[in-house]
Design a protein around this motif. Structure first.
Motif, PDB file in Angstrom:
ATOM      1  N   ALA A  54       0.925  -1.389   0.049  1.00  0.00           N
ATOM      2  CA  ALA A  54      -0.115   0.034  -0.106  1.00  0.00           C
ATOM      3  C   ALA A  54       0.724   1.317  -0.022  1.00  0.00           C
ATOM      4  CB  ALA A  54      -0.815  -0.061   1.289  1.00  0.00           C
ATOM      5  N   GLN A  55       1.824   1.222   0.888  1.00  0.00           N
ATOM      6  CA  GLN A  55       2.894   2.412   0.872  1.00  0.00           C
ATOM      7  C   GLN A  55       3.274   2.495  -0.491  1.00  0.00           C
ATOM      8  OE1 GLN A  55       5.963   1.964   3.475  1.00  0.00           O
ATOM      9  NE2 GLN A  55       6.527   3.841   3.677  1.00  0.00           N
ATOM     10  N   ALA A  56       3.844   1.639  -1.101  1.00  0.00           N
ATOM     11  CA  ALA A  56       4.549   1.738  -2.567  1.00  0.00           C
ATOM     12  C   ALA A  56       3.672   2.151  -3.551  1.00  0.00           C
ATOM     13  CB  ALA A  56       5.274   0.412  -2.889  1.00  0.00           C
ATOM     14  N   ALA A  60       4.060   5.467  -5.657  1.00  0.00           N
ATOM     15  CA  ALA A  60       4.086   5.370  -7.041  1.00  0.00           C
ATOM     16  C   ALA A  60       3.190   6.314  -7.762  1.00  0.00           C
ATOM     17  CB  ALA A  60       3.938   3.920  -7.481  1.00  0.00           C
ATOM     18  N   THR A  61       1.875   6.602  -6.975  1.00  0.00           N
ATOM     19  CA  THR A  61       0.903   7.347  -7.598  1.00  0.00           C
ATOM     20  C   THR A  61       0.979   8.748  -7.345  1.00  0.00           C
ATOM     21  OG1 THR A  61      -0.612   6.799  -5.883  1.00  0.00           O
ATOM     22  CG2 THR A  61      -0.556   5.584  -7.870  1.00  0.00           C
ATOM     23  N   GLY A  62       1.683   9.208  -6.332  1.00  0.00           N
ATOM     24  CA  GLY A  62       2.118  10.565  -5.724  1.00  0.00           C
ATOM     25  C   GLY A  62       0.806  11.057  -5.129  1.00  0.00           C
ATOM     26  N   GLN A  63       0.189   9.911  -4.606  1.00  0.00           N
ATOM     27  CA  GLN A  63      -1.211  10.332  -3.579  1.00  0.00           C
ATOM     28  C   GLN A  63      -0.948  11.380  -2.559  1.00  0.00           C
ATOM     29  OE1 GLN A  63      -4.185   9.574  -4.874  1.00  0.00           O
ATOM     30  NE2 GLN A  63      -5.161  10.398  -3.224  1.00  0.00           N
ATOM     31  N   ASN A  64       0.280  11.070  -2.081  1.00  0.00           N
ATOM     32  CA  ASN A  64       0.387  11.816  -0.828  1.00  0.00           C
ATOM     33  C   ASN A  64       1.078  13.194  -1.378  1.00  0.00           C
ATOM     34  OD1 ASN A  64       1.268  13.185   1.594  1.00  0.00           O
ATOM     35  ND2 ASN A  64       1.791  11.358   2.612  1.00  0.00           N
ATOM     36  N   LYS A  67       4.469  14.516   0.255  1.00  0.00           N
ATOM     37  CA  LYS A  67       5.635  13.564  -0.300  1.00  0.00           C
ATOM     38  C   LYS A  67       5.825  13.247  -1.583  1.00  0.00           C
ATOM     39  CE  LYS A  67       5.459  10.507   3.845  1.00  0.00           C
ATOM     40  NZ  LYS A  67       5.274   9.028   4.369  1.00  0.00           N
ATOM     41  N   GLY A  68       4.696  13.532  -2.687  1.00  0.00           N
ATOM     42  CA  GLY A  68       4.727  13.434  -4.016  1.00  0.00           C
ATOM     43  C   GLY A  68       5.207  12.017  -4.241  1.00  0.00           C
ATOM     44  N   VAL A  69       5.897  11.678  -5.454  1.00  0.00           N
ATOM     45  CA  VAL A  69       6.211  10.321  -6.187  1.00  0.00           C
ATOM     46  C   VAL A  69       7.478   9.885  -5.412  1.00  0.00           C
ATOM     47  CG1 VAL A  69       6.731   8.901  -7.902  1.00  0.00           C
ATOM     48  CG2 VAL A  69       4.905  10.811  -8.070  1.00  0.00           C
ATOM     49  N   THR A  70       7.125   8.819  -4.519  1.00  0.00           N
ATOM     50  CA  THR A  70       8.323   8.324  -3.757  1.00  0.00           C
ATOM     51  C   THR A  70       8.747   6.681  -4.178  1.00  0.00           C
ATOM     52  OG1 THR A  70       6.941   7.698  -2.049  1.00  0.00           O
ATOM     53  CG2 THR A  70       7.860   9.791  -1.755  1.00  0.00           C
ATOM     54  N   HIS A  71       8.079   6.253  -4.935  1.00  0.00           N
ATOM     55  CA  HIS A  71       8.273   4.799  -5.508  1.00  0.00           C
ATOM     56  C   HIS A  71       8.111   4.717  -6.883  1.00  0.00           C
ATOM     57  CE1 HIS A  71       7.630   4.439  -0.878  1.00  0.00           C
ATOM     58  NE2 HIS A  71       8.243   3.387  -1.103  1.00  0.00           N
ATOM     59  N   THR A  72       8.670   3.704  -7.355  1.00  0.00           N
ATOM     60  CA  THR A  72       8.210   3.321  -8.809  1.00  0.00           C
ATOM     61  C   THR A  72       7.516   2.087  -8.674  1.00  0.00           C
ATOM     62  OG1 THR A  72      10.257   1.764  -8.585  1.00  0.00           O
ATOM     63  CG2 THR A  72      10.626   3.735  -9.260  1.00  0.00           C
TER      64      THR A  72
END
Length: 124
Positions: A54-56, A60-64, A67-72
Protein backbone atom coordinates in the motif's frame (compact mmCIF):
# COMPACT_ATOMS: atom_id res chain seq x y z
CA UNK A 1 17.46 -2.99 -25.90
CA UNK A 2 16.83 -4.44 -22.43
CA UNK A 3 18.44 -3.91 -19.06
CA UNK A 4 18.57 -7.66 -18.42
CA UNK A 5 21.91 -9.45 -18.47
CA UNK A 6 22.56 -12.04 -21.16
CA UNK A 7 21.38 -15.58 -20.24
CA UNK A 8 24.94 -16.62 -19.36
CA UNK A 9 25.06 -13.89 -16.69
CA UNK A 10 21.56 -14.44 -15.31
CA UNK A 11 21.73 -16.04 -11.86
CA UNK A 12 20.02 -19.43 -11.62
CA UNK A 13 16.56 -18.99 -10.17
CA UNK A 14 15.94 -21.10 -7.08
CA UNK A 15 13.19 -23.69 -7.07
CA UNK A 16 10.19 -22.02 -5.44
CA UNK A 17 9.43 -24.77 -2.96
CA UNK A 18 13.09 -25.34 -2.04
CA UNK A 19 13.48 -21.61 -1.46
CA UNK A 20 10.36 -21.53 0.73
CA UNK A 21 11.71 -24.43 2.80
CA UNK A 22 15.13 -22.79 3.06
CA UNK A 23 13.64 -19.46 4.17
CA UNK A 24 11.41 -21.21 6.70
CA UNK A 25 14.38 -23.15 8.09
CA UNK A 26 16.45 -19.99 8.39
CA UNK A 27 13.63 -18.04 10.06
CA UNK A 28 12.84 -20.91 12.41
CA UNK A 29 16.48 -21.17 13.49
CA UNK A 30 16.67 -17.42 14.13
CA UNK A 31 13.29 -16.70 15.68
CA UNK A 32 13.00 -14.53 18.76
CA UNK A 33 9.74 -16.16 19.89
CA UNK A 34 8.56 -19.73 19.71
CA UNK A 35 5.32 -21.57 20.22
CA UNK A 36 1.97 -19.90 19.68
CA UNK A 37 3.48 -16.42 19.96
CA UNK A 38 6.01 -17.17 17.21
CA UNK A 39 3.26 -18.59 15.01
CA UNK A 40 1.09 -15.50 15.46
CA UNK A 41 4.00 -13.16 14.78
CA UNK A 42 4.81 -15.08 11.58
CA UNK A 43 1.19 -14.56 10.42
CA UNK A 44 1.27 -10.86 11.38
CA UNK A 45 4.35 -10.39 9.19
CA UNK A 46 2.02 -10.84 6.23
CA UNK A 47 0.01 -7.77 7.28
CA UNK A 48 3.23 -5.78 7.51
CA UNK A 49 4.17 -6.77 3.96
CA UNK A 50 0.71 -5.89 2.61
CA UNK A 51 1.07 -2.49 4.26
CA UNK A 52 4.34 -2.02 2.40
CA UNK A 53 2.51 -2.71 -0.89
CA UNK A 54 0.00 0.00 0.00
CA UNK A 55 2.79 2.42 0.89
CA UNK A 56 4.56 1.71 -2.41
CA UNK A 57 1.35 2.17 -4.47
CA UNK A 58 0.66 5.47 -2.72
CA UNK A 59 4.25 6.48 -3.39
CA UNK A 60 4.14 5.39 -7.05
CA UNK A 61 0.99 7.38 -7.71
CA UNK A 62 2.08 10.46 -5.77
CA UNK A 63 -1.16 10.23 -3.78
CA UNK A 64 0.37 11.97 -0.75
CA UNK A 65 0.83 15.62 -1.83
CA UNK A 66 3.27 16.23 1.00
CA UNK A 67 5.63 13.51 -0.23
CA UNK A 68 4.90 13.34 -3.98
CA UNK A 69 6.16 10.38 -6.01
CA UNK A 70 8.42 8.33 -3.74
CA UNK A 71 8.27 4.84 -5.28
CA UNK A 72 8.32 3.18 -8.68
CA UNK A 73 6.02 0.52 -10.06
CA UNK A 74 9.02 -1.83 -10.01
CA UNK A 75 9.15 -1.30 -6.25
CA UNK A 76 5.45 -2.17 -6.06
CA UNK A 77 6.24 -5.40 -7.93
CA UNK A 78 8.96 -6.20 -5.41
CA UNK A 79 6.62 -5.55 -2.49
CA UNK A 80 4.00 -7.84 -4.05
CA UNK A 81 6.66 -10.53 -4.37
CA UNK A 82 7.47 -10.05 -0.69
CA UNK A 83 3.79 -10.65 0.13
CA UNK A 84 3.76 -13.90 -1.85
CA UNK A 85 7.01 -15.12 -0.28
CA UNK A 86 5.83 -14.20 3.22
CA UNK A 87 2.51 -15.96 2.67
CA UNK A 88 4.20 -19.13 1.43
CA UNK A 89 6.61 -19.12 4.38
CA UNK A 90 3.64 -18.60 6.74
CA UNK A 91 1.89 -21.55 5.08
CA UNK A 92 5.09 -23.61 5.51
CA UNK A 93 4.99 -22.70 9.20
CA UNK A 94 1.60 -24.39 9.41
CA UNK A 95 2.41 -27.47 7.33
CA UNK A 96 5.42 -29.19 5.80
CA UNK A 97 3.13 -30.13 2.89
CA UNK A 98 3.16 -26.55 1.62
CA UNK A 99 3.39 -27.43 -2.07
CA UNK A 100 0.53 -29.94 -1.95
CA UNK A 101 -1.73 -27.70 0.15
CA UNK A 102 -1.10 -24.73 -2.15
CA UNK A 103 -1.54 -26.75 -5.36
CA UNK A 104 -4.80 -28.29 -4.09
CA UNK A 105 -6.16 -24.89 -3.06
CA UNK A 106 -5.10 -23.26 -6.34
CA UNK A 107 -6.98 -25.99 -8.23
CA UNK A 108 -10.13 -25.27 -6.16
CA UNK A 109 -9.91 -21.52 -6.76
CA UNK A 110 -9.21 -22.04 -10.46
CA UNK A 111 -12.17 -24.43 -10.83
CA UNK A 112 -14.45 -22.08 -8.92
CA UNK A 113 -13.39 -19.09 -11.03
CA UNK A 114 -12.70 -20.57 -14.47
CA UNK A 115 -14.59 -23.85 -14.41
CA UNK A 116 -13.53 -27.44 -13.80
CA UNK A 117 -11.79 -27.91 -17.16
CA UNK A 118 -9.45 -24.96 -16.46
CA UNK A 119 -8.46 -26.44 -13.10
CA UNK A 120 -7.50 -29.69 -14.79
CA UNK A 121 -5.40 -27.80 -17.34
CA UNK A 122 -3.67 -25.84 -14.57
CA UNK A 123 -2.50 -29.08 -12.92
CA UNK A 124 -0.84 -30.40 -16.09
Amino acid sequence: MTDQPPPSETPASPDLWTAVDDLWTWLDANRAHGGQEGLLLRMLKLSEEVGEVAQAVIGATGQNPRKGVTHTWEEVQGELCDVVITALVALRTLTPDTREVFTRHLAKVTARSLGPSAAGEARQ
